[in-house]
Design a protein around this motif. Structure first.
Motif, short mmCIF file in Angstrom:
data_model
loop_
_atom_site.label_atom_id
_atom_site.label_comp_id
_atom_site.label_asym_id
_atom_site.label_seq_id
_atom_site.Cartn_x
_atom_site.Cartn_y
_atom_site.Cartn_z
N GLN A 98 0.85 -1.19 0.00
CA GLN A 98 0.00 0.00 0.00
C GLN A 98 0.89 1.24 0.00
O GLN A 98 1.60 1.50 0.97
N PRO A 99 0.88 2.03 -1.07
CA PRO A 99 1.68 3.27 -1.08
C PRO A 99 1.19 4.23 0.00
O PRO A 99 0.03 4.20 0.41
N LEU A 100 2.09 5.08 0.46
CA LEU A 100 1.70 6.10 1.42
C LEU A 100 0.65 7.01 0.80
O LEU A 100 0.69 7.33 -0.39
N THR A 101 -0.30 7.44 1.62
CA THR A 101 -1.43 8.22 1.10
C THR A 101 -1.14 9.71 1.03
O THR A 101 -1.84 10.44 0.31
N ARG A 102 -0.15 10.18 1.76
CA ARG A 102 0.18 11.61 1.75
C ARG A 102 1.21 11.88 0.66
O ARG A 102 2.33 11.38 0.72
N LEU A 103 0.80 12.67 -0.33
CA LEU A 103 1.62 12.89 -1.52
C LEU A 103 2.04 14.35 -1.64
O LEU A 103 1.33 15.25 -1.19
N ILE A 104 3.19 14.55 -2.25
CA ILE A 104 3.72 15.89 -2.49
C ILE A 104 4.09 16.01 -3.96
O ILE A 104 4.82 15.17 -4.50
N ALA A 130 -1.29 16.61 -1.03
CA ALA A 130 -2.63 16.02 -1.08
C ALA A 130 -2.62 14.70 -0.32
O ALA A 130 -1.57 14.07 -0.14
N GLU A 131 -3.81 14.30 0.10
CA GLU A 131 -3.98 12.99 0.72
C GLU A 131 -4.91 12.18 -0.17
O GLU A 131 -6.04 12.59 -0.45
N LEU A 132 -4.44 11.03 -0.62
CA LEU A 132 -5.14 10.25 -1.62
C LEU A 132 -5.73 8.98 -1.01
O LEU A 132 -5.06 8.26 -0.28
N GLN A 138 -10.29 9.50 -4.56
CA GLN A 138 -10.50 10.89 -4.18
C GLN A 138 -9.28 11.42 -3.43
O GLN A 138 -8.68 10.72 -2.61
N ALA A 139 -8.94 12.66 -3.72
CA ALA A 139 -7.80 13.31 -3.09
C ALA A 139 -8.23 14.64 -2.49
O ALA A 139 -9.02 15.37 -3.09
N SER A 140 -7.73 14.92 -1.32
CA SER A 140 -7.99 16.21 -0.68
C SER A 140 -6.68 16.98 -0.61
O SER A 140 -5.69 16.50 -0.06
N SER A 141 -6.67 18.16 -1.23
CA SER A 141 -5.45 18.96 -1.26
C SER A 141 -5.25 19.64 0.08
O SER A 141 -6.19 19.92 0.82
#
Length: 229
Positions: A98-104, A130-132, A138-141
């Motif tokens: 599972q990739p990390l959900t917090r993305l930059i 963003a958090e994916l 769905q992603a929330s910036s």
């Protein structure tokens, strides 16, 4: 950005961005911040040479962004970057359950590419976090340092924009209520000045954290502070 779990514990990612003659990057963060995350960075240099590297983001200084380090398990020979129709496409695969959900996501300065044996990165000119949710897509910036930005604005509005003006009005129109007007004027002006200084300090801290070019805004703020002194 597009992604797909192509097989068990193998995730494919495609990041696209306008080709502005700069690098593009996608980081995976355990906390949501830059420090402590690992990023895949790609660019196509002026001579058309494509390059992709993984970086460990151990700090905010360029010297603390270390090439060929990081916690991402990138599938061999799965990475590529190409420029097509004025857009860059960064493609890579990760071996993970599972990739990390917090993305930059970040974009480098125009016309500046990592060079040398250490491929040192210059500070990005734009960044989005963003958090994916990998299930729903769905992603929330997220806005970096949102609370600090808010504090900077509120403190300056209250200090310079409201209290200092009220203090001046008290001195101009309420002198018939002596000496109440004087003490009220002094109290309100002092409070406004303290809040204004706190707002300026928070702005300087925010500038340092973001690494943004806000020369005009900063100059106006310092000019107002000097006038108040």
């Amino acid at each position: 950005m597009q992604y797909l779990e192509t097989s068990t514990d193998v995730w494919s990612f495609v990041l696209s961005a306008p080709d502005n003659n700069s690098y593009i990057a996608m980081g995976f963060s355990p906390s949501g911040g830059m420090v402590g995350s690992s990023a895949v960075v790609g660019w196509v240099s002026a001579d058309g040479t494509p390059t992709i590297r993984q970086y460990a983001l151990r700090g905010q200084k360029p010297s603390q962004v270390v090439v060929n380090q990081g916690s991402l398990q990138i599938t061999g020979n799965s990475s590529m970057i190409l420029s097509q129709s004025s857009r860059l496409y960064l493609v890579f695969q990760l071996n993970t359950n599972q990739p990390l959900t917090r993305l930059i996501y970040s974009v480098g300065p125009v016309g500046v590419f990592p060079t040398g044996t250490d491929y040192e990165l210059t500070r990005h000119r734009d960044q989005v976090t963003a958090e994916l949710n990998y299930v729903t897509g769905q992603a929330s910036s997220r806005t970096p340092y949102k609370q600090l930005r808010r504090s900077h604005g509120i403190l300056n509005i209250l200090g310079w924009g409201i209290l200092m003006i009220i203090g001046a009005i008290l001195a101009r129109y309420f002198k018939q209520w002596d000496p109440i007007w004087f003490y009220s004027h002094t109290l309100v002006q002092s409070l406004g000045f303290v809040l204004g200084v706190a707002g300026v300090i928070s702005g300087l801290v925010l500038e340092n954290k973001l690494g943004a070019d806000v020369s005009t805004h900063k100059g106006l703020g310092i000019f107002i502070l000097v006038l108040a002194i």
